[in-house]
Design a protein around this motif. Sequence first.
Motif, PDB file in Angstrom:
ATOM      1  N   UNK A  89       0.848  -1.191   0.000  1.00 37.90           N
ATOM      2  CA  UNK A  89       0.000   0.000   0.000  1.00 37.90           C
ATOM      3  C   UNK A  89       0.883   1.240   0.000  1.00 37.90           C
ATOM      4  N   UNK A  90       0.595   2.153  -0.884  1.00 35.60           N
ATOM      5  CA  UNK A  90       1.366   3.389  -0.953  1.00 35.60           C
ATOM      6  C   UNK A  90       0.751   4.430  -0.016  1.00 35.60           C
ATOM      7  N   UNK A  91       1.576   4.935   0.907  1.00 38.24           N
ATOM      8  CA  UNK A  91       1.129   5.916   1.888  1.00 38.24           C
ATOM      9  C   UNK A  91       1.995   7.166   1.772  1.00 38.24           C
ATOM     10  N   UNK A  92       1.445   8.303   2.156  1.00 41.92           N
ATOM     11  CA  UNK A  92       2.225   9.537   2.117  1.00 41.92           C
ATOM     12  C   UNK A  92       3.419   9.450   3.054  1.00 41.92           C
ATOM     13  N   UNK A  93       3.207   8.873   4.231  1.00 41.41           N
ATOM     14  CA  UNK A  93       4.270   8.665   5.218  1.00 41.41           C
ATOM     15  C   UNK A  93       3.792   7.615   6.185  1.00 41.41           C
ATOM     16  N   UNK A  94       4.702   6.815   6.695  1.00 40.71           N
ATOM     17  CA  UNK A  94       4.364   5.733   7.617  1.00 40.71           C
ATOM     18  C   UNK A  94       5.016   5.988   8.968  1.00 40.71           C
ATOM     19  N   UNK A  95       4.217   5.884  10.014  1.00 42.27           N
ATOM     20  CA  UNK A  95       4.699   5.991  11.386  1.00 42.27           C
ATOM     21  C   UNK A  95       4.232   4.746  12.138  1.00 42.27           C
ATOM     22  N   UNK A  96       5.157   4.033  12.766  1.00 48.53           N
ATOM     23  CA  UNK A  96       4.796   2.822  13.499  1.00 48.53           C
ATOM     24  C   UNK A  96       4.584   3.131  14.978  1.00 48.53           C
ATOM     25  N   UNK A  97       3.559   2.509  15.539  1.00 49.74           N
ATOM     26  CA  UNK A  97       3.358   2.618  16.982  1.00 49.74           C
ATOM     27  C   UNK A  97       3.226   1.226  17.584  1.00 49.74           C
ATOM     28  N   UNK A  98       3.677   1.091  18.810  1.00 52.27           N
ATOM     29  CA  UNK A  98       3.541  -0.166  19.539  1.00 52.27           C
ATOM     30  C   UNK A  98       2.190  -0.193  20.239  1.00 52.27           C
ATOM     31  N   UNK A  99       1.493  -1.343  20.226  1.00 57.93           N
ATOM     32  CA  UNK A  99       0.230  -1.420  20.951  1.00 57.93           C
ATOM     33  C   UNK A  99       0.417  -1.474  22.466  1.00 57.93           C
ATOM     34  N   UNK A 101       2.709   0.924  24.025  1.00 54.91           N
ATOM     35  CA  UNK A 101       3.376   2.149  24.466  1.00 54.91           C
ATOM     36  C   UNK A 101       2.598   3.387  24.029  1.00 54.91           C
ATOM     37  N   UNK A 102       2.391   4.339  24.937  1.00 55.30           N
ATOM     38  CA  UNK A 102       1.692   5.573  24.566  1.00 55.30           C
ATOM     39  C   UNK A 102       2.528   6.440  23.643  1.00 55.30           C
ATOM     40  N   UNK A 103       1.871   7.287  22.892  1.00 59.25           N
ATOM     41  CA  UNK A 103       2.547   8.254  22.041  1.00 59.25           C
ATOM     42  C   UNK A 103       1.646   9.477  21.900  1.00 59.25           C
ATOM     43  N   UNK A 104       2.169  10.539  21.344  1.00 57.22           N
ATOM     44  CA  UNK A 104       1.416  11.777  21.194  1.00 57.22           C
ATOM     45  C   UNK A 104       1.443  12.236  19.750  1.00 57.22           C
ATOM     46  N   UNK A 111      -3.104   6.145  23.929  1.00 56.16           N
ATOM     47  CA  UNK A 111      -2.703   5.004  24.741  1.00 56.16           C
ATOM     48  C   UNK A 111      -3.255   3.739  24.078  1.00 56.16           C
ATOM     49  N   UNK A 112      -2.486   3.134  23.172  1.00 50.27           N
ATOM     50  CA  UNK A 112      -2.968   1.941  22.476  1.00 50.27           C
ATOM     51  C   UNK A 112      -2.903   0.708  23.365  1.00 50.27           C
ATOM     52  N   UNK A 113      -3.720  -0.278  23.044  1.00 49.46           N
ATOM     53  CA  UNK A 113      -3.679  -1.537  23.776  1.00 49.46           C
ATOM     54  C   UNK A 113      -4.098  -2.670  22.836  1.00 49.46           C
ATOM     55  N   UNK A 114      -3.479  -3.845  23.001  1.00 47.13           N
ATOM     56  CA  UNK A 114      -3.796  -4.966  22.111  1.00 47.13           C
ATOM     57  C   UNK A 114      -5.151  -5.574  22.436  1.00 47.13           C
ATOM     58  N   UNK A 115      -5.803  -6.101  21.419  1.00 52.95           N
ATOM     59  CA  UNK A 115      -7.106  -6.747  21.594  1.00 52.95           C
ATOM     60  C   UNK A 115      -7.124  -8.074  20.846  1.00 52.95           C
ATOM     61  N   UNK A 116      -7.904  -9.045  21.329  1.00 52.13           N
ATOM     62  CA  UNK A 116      -8.043 -10.318  20.624  1.00 52.13           C
ATOM     63  C   UNK A 116      -9.012 -10.203  19.445  1.00 52.13           C
ATOM     64  N   UNK A 117      -8.467 -10.195  18.249  1.00 48.78           N
ATOM     65  CA  UNK A 117      -9.256 -10.083  17.029  1.00 48.78           C
ATOM     66  C   UNK A 117      -8.456 -10.753  15.915  1.00 48.78           C
ATOM     67  N   UNK A 118      -9.125 -11.216  14.879  1.00 48.87           N
ATOM     68  CA  UNK A 118      -8.450 -11.994  13.848  1.00 48.87           C
ATOM     69  C   UNK A 118      -7.792 -11.099  12.799  1.00 48.87           C
TER      70      UNK A 118
END
Length: 255
Positions: A89-99, A101-104, A111-118
């Motif tokens: 997928x072509x994106x203008x810019x990619x930023x990775x975040x950990x599920x 760790x918080x970020x701003x 404040x991301x958090x992991x969830x059980x989903x397929x």
Amino acid sequence: MRFALLGSGSKGNALVVEQGATRLLVDCGFSAREIEKRLARLALVPADIDALVITHEHDDHWKGVSRFSRAHDLPVWLTPGTHAATLGSELAATELYSPHEPFAIGDLELFPYPVPHDAREPAQLVIGNGAQRLGVLSDIGHVTPHVRAMVDACDALIIESNHDPDMLAGGPYPASLKARVAGRLGHLSNADAAALVADIDTRALQHVVVAHLSESNNRPELARAALAQALACTPDWVHVANQNEGLSWRSLVNR
């Protein structure tokens, strides 16, 4: 801080969150053209959006990401797993975040958090401004202790109430899809959502929004009634974000 949903359901999901000069689009599950039309209903244009934050790669959350990002030069924040699942997928810019760790982004804390989903590495979010917290919980097969802790004591909550088990069982889906939706990596039922709400601190809640309702396997009044019983409130206090209209602006205020 305020928020609005451009639409919510199996055909497309997108959420706008605003604080000060910062506006984020969480998920982009409609075509770029449709996103633009739905932003206009909120008196917004694409230039008002600062970034896209994507929870996972399923089409009802991802459909317009590439085209909208490139058309309006918007960075896309996603987990490493979602990035791997959408390679090409072509994106203008990619930023990775950990599920984990918080970020701003601008004036907003996430404040991301992991969830059980397929999905490859799905995450949901609590979004704050230092004073209020908006909990976002959708596309989750079952509630874990960590999920419960993350959405506890929020000032607003957008919560999936996807299906009524009886309607799902007797509905039009093939058996394999019924098993997926009701499975531990699928979606929350009305009763699941109500049980979670009954088990957390809701004293600060200013808004509760039912999201990701199945058009085939649920009805708004059933979801509202389940949440209202858990909250000991009248059903009309529970907002419903639907597929076509979404939900208009809701504001969080200091108390």
